[in-house]
Design a protein around this motif. Structure first.
Motif, PDB file in Angstrom:
ATOM      1  N   UNK A  30      17.942 -31.976  59.062  1.00 38.87           N
ATOM      2  CA  UNK A  30      19.049 -32.909  58.893  1.00 38.87           C
ATOM      3  C   UNK A  30      18.748 -33.782  57.683  1.00 38.87           C
ATOM      4  N   UNK A  31      19.585 -33.644  56.657  1.00 43.52           N
ATOM      5  CA  UNK A  31      19.389 -34.312  55.381  1.00 43.52           C
ATOM      6  C   UNK A  31      20.548 -35.277  55.156  1.00 43.52           C
ATOM      7  N   UNK A  32      20.220 -36.563  55.105  1.00 41.54           N
ATOM      8  CA  UNK A  32      21.258 -37.595  54.952  1.00 41.54           C
ATOM      9  C   UNK A  32      22.408 -37.374  55.929  1.00 41.54           C
ATOM     10  N   UNK A  64      13.618 -33.846  49.160  1.00 39.63           N
ATOM     11  CA  UNK A  64      12.731 -35.003  49.155  1.00 39.63           C
ATOM     12  C   UNK A  64      12.564 -35.453  50.606  1.00 39.63           C
ATOM     13  N   UNK A  65      11.337 -35.652  51.062  1.00 39.99           N
ATOM     14  CA  UNK A  65      11.093 -35.981  52.465  1.00 39.99           C
ATOM     15  C   UNK A  65      11.814 -37.263  52.879  1.00 39.99           C
ATOM     16  N   UNK A  66      12.073 -38.165  51.953  1.00 42.45           N
ATOM     17  CA  UNK A  66      12.735 -39.436  52.298  1.00 42.45           C
ATOM     18  C   UNK A  66      14.197 -39.231  52.700  1.00 42.45           C
ATOM     19  N   UNK A  70      15.800 -35.670  60.390  1.00 41.02           N
ATOM     20  CA  UNK A  70      15.233 -34.994  61.566  1.00 41.02           C
ATOM     21  C   UNK A  70      14.979 -33.534  61.241  1.00 41.02           C
ATOM     22  N   UNK A  71      14.067 -32.941  62.010  1.00 40.88           N
ATOM     23  CA  UNK A  71      13.777 -31.517  61.903  1.00 40.88           C
ATOM     24  C   UNK A  71      13.865 -30.939  63.303  1.00 40.88           C
TER      25      UNK A  71
END
Length: 74
Positions: A30-32, A64-66, A70-71
């Motif tokens: 889950x990215x942004x 980018x990890x920031x 969630x994974x």
């Protein structure tokens, strides 16, 4: 447990990515707030902060990890 103060601010996702083995099955990242389907974790570079995931179609997702919220694991 003694942690390097420089890494303390990086948070849980940074530490999780640092411990994952290449090839670990991952369902989604889950990215942004957006769900991105992936097949597995590829690698994480703690110096650049970039996480690499492989997708079912052979593509590589680099994030980018920031930006990871969630994974989801299989």
């Amino acid at each position: 447990m003694c942690m390097n103060k420089k890494e303390d601010h990086k948070g849980g996702i940074f530490h999780l990515l640092s411990t994952l083995n290449p090839g670990t099955d991952v369902e989604d990242v889950f990215i942004n707030g957006r769900e991105e389907s992936v097949d597995s974790f590829a690698t994480f570079n703690p110096f650049t902060g970039l996480a690499y995931f492989s997708k079912n179609n052979g593509e590589i997702l680099v994030v980018d990890f920031r930006k990871i919220d969630a994974i989801e694991f299989n």
